[in-house]
Design a protein around this motif. Structure first.
Motif, short mmCIF file in Angstrom:
data_model
loop_
_atom_site.label_atom_id
_atom_site.label_comp_id
_atom_site.label_asym_id
_atom_site.label_seq_id
_atom_site.Cartn_x
_atom_site.Cartn_y
_atom_site.Cartn_z
N GLY A 98 0.78 -1.23 0.00
CA GLY A 98 0.00 0.00 0.00
C GLY A 98 0.81 1.29 0.00
N ALA A 99 2.15 1.19 -0.07
CA ALA A 99 2.98 2.40 -0.03
C ALA A 99 2.64 3.35 -1.17
CB ALA A 99 4.46 2.03 -0.07
N CYS A 100 2.45 2.79 -2.37
CA CYS A 100 2.19 3.62 -3.55
C CYS A 100 0.93 4.46 -3.36
CB CYS A 100 2.09 2.76 -4.80
SG CYS A 100 1.01 1.32 -4.65
N GLN A 101 -0.07 3.87 -2.69
CA GLN A 101 -1.31 4.62 -2.51
C GLN A 101 -1.14 5.76 -1.52
OE1 GLN A 101 -4.37 1.39 -1.94
NE2 GLN A 101 -2.53 0.39 -2.69
N LEU A 102 -0.23 5.58 -0.57
CA LEU A 102 0.00 6.61 0.45
C LEU A 102 0.65 7.84 -0.15
CD1 LEU A 102 1.24 4.35 3.38
CD2 LEU A 102 -0.94 5.56 3.28
N VAL A 103 1.46 7.64 -1.22
CA VAL A 103 2.19 8.79 -1.78
C VAL A 103 1.48 9.47 -2.95
CG1 VAL A 103 4.42 7.86 -1.06
CG2 VAL A 103 3.59 7.43 -3.38
N CYS A 104 0.40 8.86 -3.45
CA CYS A 104 -0.26 9.44 -4.63
C CYS A 104 -0.99 10.72 -4.28
CB CYS A 104 -1.23 8.44 -5.23
SG CYS A 104 -2.08 9.11 -6.69
N LYS A 105 -0.57 11.82 -4.92
CA LYS A 105 -1.19 13.11 -4.59
C LYS A 105 -2.41 13.40 -5.46
CE LYS A 105 2.66 15.12 -2.23
NZ LYS A 105 3.13 13.80 -1.87
N ALA A 106 -2.59 12.60 -6.51
CA ALA A 106 -3.68 12.85 -7.45
C ALA A 106 -4.91 12.01 -7.15
CB ALA A 106 -3.20 12.56 -8.87
N ASP A 107 -4.87 11.30 -6.04
CA ASP A 107 -6.00 10.45 -5.66
C ASP A 107 -6.36 9.48 -6.79
OD1 ASP A 107 -9.45 10.90 -4.65
OD2 ASP A 107 -7.86 9.65 -3.78
N ALA A 108 -5.34 9.00 -7.48
CA ALA A 108 -5.58 8.17 -8.66
C ALA A 108 -5.50 6.68 -8.38
CB ALA A 108 -4.56 8.54 -9.74
N MET A 109 -5.29 6.32 -7.11
CA MET A 109 -5.06 4.92 -6.80
C MET A 109 -6.17 4.25 -6.02
SD MET A 109 -1.40 3.82 -6.36
CE MET A 109 -0.25 3.93 -7.65
#
Lengths: 274, 285, 115
Positions: A98-109
């Motif tokens: 889930g790390a990638c979702q924590l860093v996504c600033k565009a709410d794209a995940m």
């Protein structure tokens, strides 16, 4: 009470010990060797409930993605690649952290659940099975143990080796049985298994399978003051029973050996609580 | 040319066979022990360690306690149960998978990922050629990566024929052992467990386009089951290149640290030799 | 126009590295300026997916072509999806490789490397 059976070296007799002991002690049997489970061959469970085990993988909404590649940089497993026009995911490398979702600033995940295997539970028996081509059995082992918590007493059959899958099988156990064979390979690998169990601070005892007389293995156990719970003698008869998928306790003399091991084990468990 | 010896089920006799093939082979100078959990091939030959180095195949999270504000956001996001809070942050190294997700929610920048030594890789010299192997540190993650590193070390020696001793199972270690090889010798035993496990590993290697051969070890412990293995192989169009009888001398050979073929009177050794001749012919060396 | 080569060293006399994922450097040759630049392959330290990480490094270089020898299946998948043309290059120096590229005598990499 959870008793885990492990070995270090493959093929020493973990499943033989775990299945036969679970019968004589009326414990549930849980097969955590999710890559190559064999317990079901000997215990012949009926009517099992099957449940899929899934791993969480990220899904990128290309409409919202701003191609900043923060997700790519955050992935410790190189499972994400930033191409010019999209993000590519390598599912088999993804640990579902889930790390990638924590860093996504565009709410794209968002996330999807990808099946990696299954668990089967019946009366007094449970096993896990990893889908072929999937690299990691760990999540299935964790799920299997969680979903069999309702069994009062469990013999947990661990995979061979001393890696992370074995750690997950061993975690939280009250006692460990290390199964070995009287060869240099057996000894070499037993030492690693002992290292692991001592690191995990779990009380343990050893069973020497395919025993055929006093050997360097007995010497080693005595020298290190390691508890020996008993021996299972080698015989062509035992090999035949095993090859047919029968429990060794079907033979009276082997049943006696297992009863002796049961007594030694129960004594060790009692001493443990003192 | 790369030949890997695997089994599905543990204890069927991979290392016994690999060590015998290695001793018989004139053209294979690079031996690779891919069973990093239980590395045993080196016990069968006199070897001299050329060099060894520590390998890092995983990372673990570490906390700077002075910076930690105790907000526990990291504990919430950890999906592996590696973090707990009890007065301070407690990290369970065995549970931590080194994903670093916790770092991204820490406002105090108190968390950092550090490389962990997961094994030791050795390059050993033998009478004929080299042995590339590794010992994984007990309890560690990333056995597949360690296998990949052992194979890379072997590849770096040069473009030579390789014989690889695989590990049991069908997971990441086996995948890393099998990928990119040309042929697989699947060692099985005449037991129900052995047959079920063999089916799975055969299915796996089909995906990797590695051509399999089968050897039935200790076939005479159950001739009927051995026949079942042969029937199964016939159905799948896979050749059985050897049926090795049970032989007490094999254990003797292991305990003396010598390949079984050095025992001239061994019936198992004789059968293994014959299987090797067939293998050589099939793969064209 | 720029082309990228997997390189053993960071000098123009260096040899092409047969490995892609774990090569030491990437050489960037500017065809118009006839000059070499070098970047370290940070992907090579990866525990897993080194080929993918290396491919990511290469993609950021915005070159038109890649010259290397052994491209594993994951790296191949990534680069195939990009607009780069992939060329095969066996054991030669960077300069020789560039020369052959200009003469159009290199073969395309059409599938992942299998020994």
């Amino acid at each position: 009470m959870d008793i885990v059976v492990l070995s270090g070296k493959g093929g020493t007799g973990k499943t033989t010990v775990a299945t036969n002991l679970s019968k004589v002690m009326s414990y549930a049997y849980v097969d955590c060797d999710v890559e190559e489970p064999n317990g079901y061959i000997f215990l012949k469970p009926e009517q099992s409930t099957e449940m899929e085990v899934t791993l969480k993988n990220p899904v990128i909404d290309s409409g919202k993605c701003v191609h900043c590649h923060a997700c790519v940089t955050s992935c410790e497993y190189n499972a994400l690649v930033g191409l010019l026009d999209k993000i590519m995911l390598f599912e088999e490398l993804c640990h579902g952290c889930g790390a990638c979702q924590l860093v996504c600033k565009a709410d794209a995940m968002t996330e999807t659940e990808r099946p990696i295997g299954e668990i089967r539970i019946s009366e007094g028996f449970a096993m896990g099975l990893l889908n072929l081509k999937e690299p990691m059995g760990g999540p299935i082992i964790s799920d299997l143990k969680e979903k069999t918590n309702h069994f009062k007493n469990r013999f947990i059959d661990a995979p061979p080796g001393t890696s992370c899958s074995v750690v997950k099988s061993v975690e939280g156990s009250d006692f460990a049985i290390l199964v070995t064979e009287p060869t240099t390979f057996g000894l070499h690998d037993l030492i690693k298994a002992v290292e692991l169990i001592e690191m995990m601070k779990i009380p343990y005892g050893v069973i020497i399978n395919r025993y055929d007389g006093y050997s360097l293995m007995d010497e080693y156990l005595e020298y290190k003051n390691i508890l020996c719970l008993g021996n299972i003698p080698f015989s062509r008869k035992a090999a035949k029973l095993y090859s047919e998928g029968s429990l060794l306790i079907e033979d009276d003399s082997y049943k006696n050996h297992f009863m002796t091991i049961k007594k030694n084990l129960e004594d060790a468990l009692e001493r443990r609580t003192l | 040319m790369k030949v890997v010896v695997i089994s599905g089920k543990g204890g069927t006799g991979k290392t016994t066979l690999t060590s015998a093939y290695a001793a018989l082979s004139k053209s294979v100078t690079v031996k690779v022990d891919c069973d990093v959990d239980a590395s045993n091939l080196h016990l069968m030959f006199p070897t001299k360690v050329n060099h060894t180095y520590k390998f890092s195949g995983a990372k673990v999270i570490q906390v700077d306690e002075k910076k930690c504000m105790g907000c526990k956001k990291c504990v919430e996001v950890c999906r592996f149960g590696a973090l707990t809070f009890n007065g301070g942050l407690i990290i369970d190294d065995l549970k931590c998978e080194g994903c670093g997700a916790c770092r991204w929610v820490c406002k105090a920048s108190a968390l950092s990922l550090c490389k962990e030594i997961t094994g030791e890789i050795m390059l050993e010299e033998m009478e004929k050629g080299f042995l590339s192997r590794a010992e994984m540190i007990s309890g560690q993650e990333g056995s597949g990566k360690l296998v990949a590193a052992v194979r890379e070390q072997a590849d770096d020696i040069g473009r030579m024929n390789q014989l690889l001793d695989g590990s049991p199972g069908v997971g990441c270690s086996v995948i890393a052992s099998v990928t990119g090889t040309d042929y697989a010798v699947v060692v099985t035993e005449p037991t129900q467990s052995g047959i079920e496990d063999m089916k799975r590993v055969l299915e796996l290697i089909k995906h990797f386009e590695v051509k399999p051969f089968v050897v039935i070890n200790k076939y005479d412990l159950n001739r009927k089951k051995a026949n079942d293995v042969k029937k199964l192989c016939l159905e799948k169009n896979i050749e059985v290149i050897g049926e090795i009888p049970f032989d007490g001398l094999v254990k003797e050979a292991i305990n003396q640290g010598m390949p079984i073929i050095h025992f001239k009177e061994s019936i198992a050794g004789q059968a293994i030799k014959e299987s090797f001749e067939i293998l050589k012919e099939r793969i064209g060396v | 126009m720029k082309i990228v080569l997997s390189s053993q060293g960071n000098k123009k006399e260096s040899l092409v590295d047969v490995r892609f994922g774990r090569c030491n450097y990437f050489a960037i040759y500017n065809v118009d300026k006839k000059s070499f630049d070098f970047v370290e392959n940070t992907g090579k330290e990866s525990n897993q997916g080194a080929g993918i990480a290396a491919a990511q490094v290469v993609l950021k270089l915005n070159a038109e072509a890649l010259l290397t020898e052994r491209l594993g299946p994951k790296a191949f998948k990534v680069l195939e999806a990009s607009s780069m043309t992939l060329f095969k290059c066996h054991g030669m120096s960077l300069e020789d490789a560039v020369d052959r590229f200009k003469k159009n005598s290199l073969t395309l990499i059409e599938e992942p490397y299998r020994n």
